[in-house]
Design an enzyme around this catalytic site. Structure first.
Site, PDB file in Angstrom:
ATOM      1  CD  GLU A  80      -2.551  -7.394   3.022  1.00 44.15           C
ATOM      2  OE1 GLU A  80      -2.143  -6.248   2.709  1.00 44.15           O
ATOM      3  OE2 GLU A  80      -3.211  -7.618   4.043  1.00 44.15           O
ATOM      4  CD  GLU A 103       1.551  -5.592   5.739  1.00 42.18           C
ATOM      5  OE1 GLU A 103       2.320  -6.547   5.986  1.00 42.18           O
ATOM      6  OE2 GLU A 103       0.840  -5.547   4.723  1.00 42.18           O
ATOM      7  N   GLY A 108       0.484  -5.000   0.914  1.00 36.50           N
ATOM      8  CA  GLY A 108      -0.719  -4.994   0.072  1.00 36.50           C
ATOM      9  C   GLY A 108      -0.490  -5.678  -1.273  1.00 36.50           C
ATOM     10  CB  ALA A 161      -0.870  -0.010   1.249  1.00 45.21           C
TER      11      ALA A 161
HETATM   12  N1  COA Z   1       4.614   3.060  -0.569  1.00 43.11           N
HETATM   13  C1  COA Z   1       5.016   4.218  -1.130  1.00 43.11           C
HETATM   14  N2  COA Z   1       6.131   4.342  -1.866  1.00 43.11           N
HETATM   15  C2  COA Z   1       6.847   3.235  -2.060  1.00 43.11           C
HETATM   16  C3  COA Z   1       6.503   1.984  -1.501  1.00 43.11           C
HETATM   17  C4  COA Z   1       5.319   1.934  -0.728  1.00 43.11           C
HETATM   18  N3  COA Z   1       4.884   0.788  -0.198  1.00 43.11           N
HETATM   19  N4  COA Z   1       7.444   1.068  -1.863  1.00 43.11           N
HETATM   20  C5  COA Z   1       8.341   1.724  -2.613  1.00 43.11           C
HETATM   21  N5  COA Z   1       7.997   3.037  -2.729  1.00 43.11           N
HETATM   22  C6  COA Z   1       8.698   4.093  -3.467  1.00 43.11           C
HETATM   23  C7  COA Z   1       9.909   4.599  -2.696  1.00 43.11           C
HETATM   24  O1  COA Z   1       9.520   5.555  -1.739  1.00 43.11           O
HETATM   25  C8  COA Z   1      10.730   5.178  -3.826  1.00 43.11           C
HETATM   26  O2  COA Z   1      10.175   6.422  -4.193  1.00 43.11           O
HETATM   27  P1  COA Z   1      11.137   7.701  -4.462  1.00 43.11           P
HETATM   28  O3  COA Z   1      12.036   7.258  -5.591  1.00 43.11           O
HETATM   29  O4  COA Z   1      10.193   8.792  -4.846  1.00 43.11           O
HETATM   30  O5  COA Z   1      11.897   7.927  -3.206  1.00 43.11           O
HETATM   31  C9  COA Z   1      10.470   4.223  -4.979  1.00 43.11           C
HETATM   32  O6  COA Z   1       9.248   3.562  -4.674  1.00 43.11           O
HETATM   33  C10 COA Z   1      11.549   3.171  -5.148  1.00 43.11           C
HETATM   34  O7  COA Z   1      11.688   2.469  -3.910  1.00 43.11           O
HETATM   35  P2  COA Z   1      13.082   2.313  -3.114  1.00 43.11           P
HETATM   36  O8  COA Z   1      12.775   2.071  -1.680  1.00 43.11           O
HETATM   37  O9  COA Z   1      13.993   3.460  -3.432  1.00 43.11           O
HETATM   38  O10 COA Z   1      13.667   0.990  -3.802  1.00 43.11           O
HETATM   39  P3  COA Z   1      14.699  -0.033  -3.167  1.00 43.11           P
HETATM   40  O11 COA Z   1      15.134  -0.907  -4.289  1.00 43.11           O
HETATM   41  O12 COA Z   1      15.739   0.686  -2.390  1.00 43.11           O
HETATM   42  O13 COA Z   1      13.843  -0.900  -2.109  1.00 43.11           O
HETATM   43  C11 COA Z   1      11.900  -2.121  -1.351  1.00 43.11           C
HETATM   44  C12 COA Z   1      12.794  -1.733  -2.554  1.00 43.11           C
HETATM   45  C13 COA Z   1      10.692  -2.865  -1.912  1.00 43.11           C
HETATM   46  C14 COA Z   1      12.692  -3.052  -0.413  1.00 43.11           C
HETATM   47  C15 COA Z   1      11.459  -0.859  -0.581  1.00 43.11           C
HETATM   48  O14 COA Z   1      10.924   0.051  -1.523  1.00 43.11           O
HETATM   49  C16 COA Z   1      10.440  -1.074   0.486  1.00 43.11           C
HETATM   50  O15 COA Z   1      10.778  -1.586   1.527  1.00 43.11           O
HETATM   51  N6  COA Z   1       9.173  -0.660   0.253  1.00 43.11           N
HETATM   52  C17 COA Z   1       8.117  -0.700   1.227  1.00 43.11           C
HETATM   53  C18 COA Z   1       7.636  -2.115   1.440  1.00 43.11           C
HETATM   54  C19 COA Z   1       6.569  -2.146   2.517  1.00 43.11           C
HETATM   55  O16 COA Z   1       6.808  -1.911   3.671  1.00 43.11           O
HETATM   56  N7  COA Z   1       5.343  -2.459   2.098  1.00 43.11           N
HETATM   57  C20 COA Z   1       4.227  -2.606   2.987  1.00 43.11           C
HETATM   58  C21 COA Z   1       3.449  -1.360   3.023  1.00 43.11           C
HETATM   59  S1  COA Z   1       2.030  -1.568   4.111  1.00 43.11           S
END
Ligand code: COA
Length: 265
Positions: free
Chosen positions: A120, A140, A117, A71
């Protein structure tokens, strides 16, 4: 034949040979589910359910890095208790449950991260195929939350409580091959074969009687609903199947040693 379905901002949808290809298209944000994307998903799945042209849906994410990375965290970082509850309830009802209850088979093609999400969403689909580089998890608790789009329920149903709680409470991601081993995905395939494999499943289903497929989905879903007796749902849906033209066609074709020609009636 190829048709572009409604123009959306955050998803691509294309109807090709009666399969609706839906791609979540926010690659720069790793296809994170913001409110607008969820609303477009609700709309496209409502269309899929209604349209006689659509015989199955393949759901994937744009790019090679992510199916959906969760999400959109930026949208709920200032939420309170009631907002949080409404977010989960609206999402579950309008998108996640709607996909699970879609009368057309839905296959998730997991082309990269399926987190929160995103996992999910994949679990709400009827089947899952994952590319071998994909990573799956419910992170989460790292945000001080729990899954809210059905993750605690559907992961438990798919892999059992012990494995589900390990994934949810450690927040650790698992590989696609591990996901295949524990039954979280149906197949783990090389990335280059992902869409083909997911499409092949839908092509096989397309050969079958559409109403029978819809009834099978309904009966299997009932196995997981505590307020329904799944065996009774199966008896009812089984009986209803006898009232279809496709039942007559399927049994006649078998007895006449020919391939059936189903009409979905
Ligand atoms: N919500 C909002 N933005 C998200 C996102 C999320 N769940 N997951 C990734 N993004 C965005 C990042 O903020 C980044 O945006 P920016 O370039 O404007 O800063 C872009 O997507 C790329 O992500 P980034 O984190 O830089 O890539 P990465 O390769 O370093 O890491 C992940 C990849 C998937 C490990 C990491 O993005 C992450 O942990 N995301 C969240 C996962 C999460 O907790 N999901 C559950 C949400 S309830």
């Amino acid at each position: 034949m190829k048709f572009l379905i409604m123009e959306y901002q955050n998803i691509l949808s294309e109807l090709r040979d009666n399969i609706l290809y839906v791609t979540i298209n926010r690659e720069r944000k790793l296809n994170a589910l913001n409110k607008a994307t969820l609303s477009e998903l609700a709309d496209v799945f409502a269309f899929a359910g209604k349209s006689e042209e659509v015989r199955g849906v393949l759901l994937t994410g744009a790019g090679e890095k992510a199916f959906v990375a969760g999400a959109d965290i930026s949208e709920f970082s200032d939420f309170g208790r009631e907002d949080g509850e409404a977010l989960a309830r609206n999402g579950q009802v309008t998108v996640f449950n709607a996909i699970e209850n879609c009368t057309k088979p839905v296959v998730a093609a997991i082309n990269g991260f399926a987190l929160g999400g995103g996992l999910e969403l994949a679990m709400a689909c009827h089947m899952r195929v994952a590319a071998d580089h994909a990573q799956l998890g419910l992170p989460e608790v790292t945000l001080g939350l729990i899954p809210g789009y059905g993750g605690t329920q559907r992961l438990t149903q798919l892999v059992g409580k012990g494995r589900a709680l390990e994934m949810i409470t450690t927040a650790d991601m698992i590989s696609a091959s591990r996901a295949e081993q524990i039954g979280l995905v149906n197949y783990c395939v090389p990335a280059s074969e992902l869409l083909e494999k997911a499409g092949q499943i839908l092509e096989r289903i397309k050969l079958r009687a559409p109403l029978a497929v819809a009834r099978a989905i309904k009966a299997a879903n009932a196995a997981l609903h505590k307020d329904e007796d799944g065996f009774n749902v199966e008896i009812r849906e089984f009986g209803e199947s006898f009232a279809t033209l496709d039942f007559k066609e399927g049994t006649s074709a078998f007895l006449e040693k020919r391939k059936p020609l189903f009409v979905g009636k």
